[in-house]
Write an enzyme that holds these catalytic residues in place. Structure first.
Site, PDB file in Angstrom:
ATOM      1  N   LYS A 129      50.784  -1.391  93.824  1.00  0.00           N
ATOM      2  CA  LYS A 129      50.729  -2.287  94.983  1.00  0.00           C
ATOM      3  C   LYS A 129      49.289  -2.670  95.278  1.00  0.00           C
ATOM      4  O   LYS A 129      48.479  -1.840  95.679  1.00  0.00           O
ATOM      5  CB  LYS A 129      51.324  -1.641  96.228  1.00  0.00           C
ATOM      6  CG  LYS A 129      51.454  -2.664  97.357  1.00  0.00           C
ATOM      7  CD  LYS A 129      51.609  -2.054  98.723  1.00  0.00           C
ATOM      8  CE  LYS A 129      50.300  -1.703  99.390  1.00  0.00           C
ATOM      9  NZ  LYS A 129      49.482  -2.862  99.821  1.00  0.00           N
ATOM     10  N   GLY A 175      41.639   4.317  98.935  1.00  0.00           N
ATOM     11  CA  GLY A 175      41.616   3.675 100.246  1.00  0.00           C
ATOM     12  C   GLY A 175      40.980   4.591 101.263  1.00  0.00           C
ATOM     13  O   GLY A 175      40.158   5.441 100.919  1.00  0.00           O
ATOM     14  N   SER A 176      41.382   4.426 102.508  1.00  0.00           N
ATOM     15  CA  SER A 176      40.719   5.170 103.577  1.00  0.00           C
ATOM     16  C   SER A 176      41.157   6.627 103.599  1.00  0.00           C
ATOM     17  O   SER A 176      42.257   6.978 103.149  1.00  0.00           O
ATOM     18  CB  SER A 176      41.034   4.531 104.929  1.00  0.00           C
ATOM     19  OG  SER A 176      42.373   4.818 105.282  1.00  0.00           O
ATOM     20  N   THR A 177      40.288   7.475 104.139  1.00  0.00           N
ATOM     21  CA  THR A 177      40.616   8.892 104.265  1.00  0.00           C
ATOM     22  C   THR A 177      41.818   9.088 105.187  1.00  0.00           C
ATOM     23  O   THR A 177      42.672   9.940 104.927  1.00  0.00           O
ATOM     24  CB  THR A 177      39.382   9.676 104.756  1.00  0.00           C
ATOM     25  OG1 THR A 177      38.401   9.669 103.702  1.00  0.00           O
ATOM     26  CG2 THR A 177      39.715  11.109 105.095  1.00  0.00           C
ATOM     27  N   GLY A 208      44.847   8.367 103.196  1.00  0.00           N
ATOM     28  CA  GLY A 208      44.952   9.409 102.171  1.00  0.00           C
ATOM     29  C   GLY A 208      45.590  10.675 102.724  1.00  0.00           C
ATOM     30  O   GLY A 208      46.440  11.299 102.087  1.00  0.00           O
ATOM     31  N   GLU A 258      41.319   8.813  96.082  1.00  0.00           N
ATOM     32  CA  GLU A 258      39.907   8.408  96.071  1.00  0.00           C
ATOM     33  C   GLU A 258      39.667   7.731  97.412  1.00  0.00           C
ATOM     34  O   GLU A 258      40.141   6.622  97.646  1.00  0.00           O
ATOM     35  CB  GLU A 258      39.661   7.476  94.881  1.00  0.00           C
ATOM     36  CG  GLU A 258      38.224   7.504  94.412  1.00  0.00           C
ATOM     37  CD  GLU A 258      37.389   6.476  95.120  1.00  0.00           C
ATOM     38  OE1 GLU A 258      36.869   6.803  96.205  1.00  0.00           O
ATOM     39  OE2 GLU A 258      37.274   5.358  94.614  1.00  0.00           O
ATOM     40  N   CYS A 289      33.296   2.382  98.823  1.00  0.00           N
ATOM     41  CA  CYS A 289      33.505   3.735  99.337  1.00  0.00           C
ATOM     42  C   CYS A 289      32.309   4.625  99.054  1.00  0.00           C
ATOM     43  O   CYS A 289      32.038   5.567  99.782  1.00  0.00           O
ATOM     44  CB  CYS A 289      34.765   4.338  98.746  1.00  0.00           C
ATOM     45  SG  CYS A 289      34.885   4.081  96.979  1.00  0.00           S
ATOM     46  N   GLU A 306      32.516   5.922 108.398  1.00  0.00           N
ATOM     47  CA  GLU A 306      32.366   4.928 107.346  1.00  0.00           C
ATOM     48  C   GLU A 306      32.490   3.539 107.974  1.00  0.00           C
ATOM     49  O   GLU A 306      33.502   3.210 108.581  1.00  0.00           O
ATOM     50  CB  GLU A 306      33.471   5.130 106.301  1.00  0.00           C
ATOM     51  CG  GLU A 306      33.313   4.240 105.097  1.00  0.00           C
ATOM     52  CD  GLU A 306      34.343   4.536 104.010  1.00  0.00           C
ATOM     53  OE1 GLU A 306      35.512   4.806 104.347  1.00  0.00           O
ATOM     54  OE2 GLU A 306      33.972   4.480 102.831  1.00  0.00           O
TER      55      GLU A 306
END
Lengths: 475, 287
Positions: free
Chosen positions: A181, A233-235, A238, A255, A289, A386
């Site tokens: 996706k 993507g973002s933490t 995740g 990641e 990132c 971030e």
């Protein structure tokens, strides 16, 4: 200083179509989700309408991937898989200019970056991994390591084609099939990659690409017939995925975000360091990132570095992503622009000193002028969170020990930079950085042979190199 | 048979190189496989677990920064001291696991050999898992495996010594430090192991051993922000999913072992790999 003349790349090369459809079981089909309109963030114009996947489309795609895995791909000798993957690498090279222009249109990144980094590195990833397909027994995971099955992969909008390559290439090389996706705001190059995959005659269902928003990604990773989940993507997301997968047997690699320290010692070649700092934070508008978003500079040279840095940043050209002279392109979405503004405002409110490049910004589109905060303390949000934009926070240190302590004072751990002429200090620092990638006297280098990935809350698992194969093998 | 009254041992926790009782003041009776009382073990608490994590974190820099050769010698020393305590372990394993003496001997021998196997790995891991990366540009790029940090280990419930050794040794061989929750009902060999660790050059805090109720302590470790990885081997089945969910709060590495892991078989590298990060370093080449 002389004036630049614009050198725009032709938009026609992107071969933009009014409609794009999802790619399932070897065919482009209409999704039954609500179609999305993808826009050019540099102009806010609609580029194309893209069909999206509904929950039942996700299921259809996973079924196609399962069938292709069971009947074809898992049984095919690695030497045959390899040749399909080599074909993809070659076609990306052949259609490189088209992909680069399309990427810049959809994402907003400068054409010189999509042309010189994203597209060639994507091709390199396929080329590198193709060669592994019939050599997995030499990778150190036993004589005949097995694939996992169907991989569900969800990728971000900052490197749309490159992230697709990072995900698909190792999955296919190891013998898995894929449902990928792409990000909601940047689906186009992944669908051209689907076109390439179709032209390469990959067996139907081996790669499926289903555009959509976060809910499509959630259904994909939750699907009971997916064996492997890979997410970049973002933490925050995740963590949600890791929670969702609790109690299942799905193999997961993540990641996630970062807040990298870029550390400059007083003996560093300062002009080179300034180039590295600029590359570290303004490459891809800071939508990286592993961006070097925290500059740690030794106190004795802090003023000098800041001065040189501001002078250099003032020469950066911000604007039309298709202009070959552009250094900083468009912020990918209004939402992201809002987030960057909110965080920079917090920096001012918390007492950091803001400096913004004097470069002119275009009248329309999502743009943010390169910004540097000095007098930043570790407790400020701009030093901890971030920002994912062209905003640099500058902190100082006195001793190497203090630099290490400050650099590691974060739950993240994706990358770090070290600038010094002293070789022994580089190795000493590199050893102490709790980060997956340490760039010394350089920054933001990527290669398919070099494992990439994070410590701690920047995720787990690696992409690239022999190490990266583990993510797609049942070992 | 002597009429002498033996000196019974008090079994305590092992935290930061010391042998404290549980701060909670609690203990629980440990019996052999037939239900005969063996000893009271300390019933560790949330606070004990947190103290253990703090001790493990404190020990991490030095242990992970020690040379691989040094860690190898320290681990080998553990095997030497284990060998010296062989008879004691045989009787404790026999009592804990309810196995015949001969079987207990074989378990203890395998456990000692397992420790030697991992001791020999310390200075080979980087060569086997690391790499020089042939990147397409004028850079030297290399990747090295590095320890993840503090690892919380839920030791196997059945295999009180061999299983325990098989889950601890791979954690510390690569430079991680460990907080171990022992088998709940068979904790005594673990406490004796901690006496071995304390007398064989393993720095205090590198391994911390807590006895008690796994289900009570494990959730605190799974959600603890200063724990980097979690080994679910000995987790109660009903708790595994919750523990994994908590671990996601700080993106912990979770080892969801195979339930039927046979500790008698010589392992592969997977337990070593589970607690390693790969660090890639780049530097330009030029004159």
């Amino acid at each position: 200083m002389w004036e630049y003349a614009p050198a725009p790349e032709s938009r026609d090369i992107a071969n933009l179509k009014p409609n794009y459809r999802m790619f399932v079981d070897g065919k482009f089909v209409e999704g039954t989700g609500e179609p999305l309109k993808t826009i050019n963030p540099a102009t806010e114009e609609v580029l194309a309408e893209v069909s999206t996947a509904s929950q039942s489309d996700v299921d259809t795609a996973v079924k196609a991937a399962r069938k292709a895995y069971d009947r074809v791909w898992s049984k095919m000798p690695g030497s045959e898989r390899a040749k399909y993957i080599y074909r993809i690498a070659r076609q990306i090279q052949e259609r490189g200019r088209e992909l680069a222009v399309l990427e810049s249109l959809d994402n907003g990144k400068p054409i010189k970056e999509s042309r010189d980094v994203d597209v060639p590195t994507a091709a390199a990833h396929f080329f590198y991994h193709a060669g592994w397909a019939d050599k997995l027994g030499y990778a150190g995971y036993g004589p005949a390591p097995l694939p996992l099955g169907v991989a569900g992969q969800v990728i971000p909008w900052n490197f749309p084609l490159l992230m697709a390559a990072w995900k698909i290439a190792p999955a296919l090389a190891c013998g898995n099939t894929v449902v990928l996706k792409p990000a909601e705001t940047t689906p186009l190059t992944a669908l051209v990659l689907a076109d390439i995959i179709q032209q390469c005659d990959l067996p139907p269902g081996v790669v499926n690409i289903i555009p959509g928003a976060g809910d499509v990604g959630a259904s994909l990773v939750e699907h009971p017939d997916v064996n492997k989940v890979a997410f970049t993507g973002s933490t925050d997301v995740g963590k949600i995925i890791q929670r969702q997968l609790a109690g299942t047997n799905k193999k997961l690699t993540l990641e996630l975000g970062g807040k990298a320290a870029n550390i400059v010692f007083d003996d560093a070649p300062l002009d080179q360091a300034v180039e590295g700092i600029v590359n570290g934070i303004f490459f891809n508008q800071g939508h990286v990132c592993c961006a070097g978003s925290r500059l740690l500079v030794q106190e004795s040279v802090a003023d000098e570095v800041l001065e040189k840095l501001q002078a250099r940043i003032n020469t950066l050209r911000v604007g039309d992503p298709l202009d070959k002279n552009t250094d900083v392109g468009a912020i990918n979405s209004r939402e992201q622009l809002t987030k960057i503004k909110e965080l920079t405002e917090s920096g001012e409110a918390e007492g950091a000193q803001r400096w913004t490049s004097s470069c002119p910004l275009p009248d329309k589109g999502f743009f943010f002028a390169p910004t540097v905060f000095s007098n930043v303390s570790q407790a400020m949000r701009i030093a901890r969170e971030e920002i994912f934009g062209p905003v640099l926070s500058v902190l100082t240190f006195r001793t190497p020990e203090e630099a290490v302590a400050k650099a590691n004072n974060t739950p993240y751990g994706l990358s770090a930079g070290v600038w010094t002429e002293k070789g022994s200090r580089i190795l000493w620092m590199a050893q102490r950085m709790r980060a997956g990638v340490v760039w010394s006297n350089t920054f933001n280098r990527f290669d398919p042979t070099a494992p990439f990935g994070g410590y701690q809350e920047s995720g787990f698992g690696r992409e690239g190199g022999r190490t990266g194969l583990e993510a797609y093998l049942d070992v | 048979m002597s009429d002498r009254v033996t000196v019974a041992k008090t079994y305590k926790l092992y935290i930061g190189g010391a042998f404290p009782r549980s701060e909670s003041g609690r203990s629980y009776p440990v019996t052999d496989s037939k239900g005969t009382f063996l000893a009271n073990a300390a019933q560790g608490s949330r606070k004990d677990a947190r103290d253990a994590v703090a001790a493990a974190r404190k020990a991490f820099d030095k242990w992970s920064g020690a040379t691989a050769y040094n860690r190898g010698q320290v681990l080998y020393r553990v095997a030497e001291v284990l060998e010296g305590r062989r008879e004691q372990f045989i009787s404790e394993v026999a009592a804990s696991e309810g196995v015949q003496l001969k079987k207990a001997q074989s378990i203890v021998d395998t456990a000692i050999d397992r420790w030697v196997w991992y001791a020999g790995w310390t200075d080979k891991i980087a060569a086997v898992l690391g790499s020089a990366n042939p990147v397409a540009g004028p850079y030297f790029s290399f990747s090295t495996p590095e320890p993840t940090g503090v690892v919380a280990v839920l030791a196997p419930q059945q295999s009180s010594l061999l299983g325990l050794v098989s889950v601890i040794a791979p954690v510390i061989a690569s430079g991680n430090t460990a907080v171990v929750i022992t088998s709940q009902d068979r904790p005594l060999p673990a406490i004796t192991l901690s006496e071995v660790l304390a007398t064989s050059d393993v720095p205090g805090g590198v391994v911390n051993i807590i006895t008690g109720r796994t289900a009570e302590i494990a959730p605190w470790l799974a959600s603890h922000a200063d724990v980097n990885a979690l080994d679910l081997t000995g987790a109660p089945e009903s708790l595994r999913e919750d523990l994994e969910r908590s671990a996601a709060g700080t993106v912990k590495r979770v080892l969801r072992n195979k339930v039927s892991e046979d500790f008698a078989v010589t392992p592969d590298m997977s337990r070593l790999r589970a607690y390693l990060e790969t660090k890639t370093v780049w530097h330009p080449m030029g004159v």
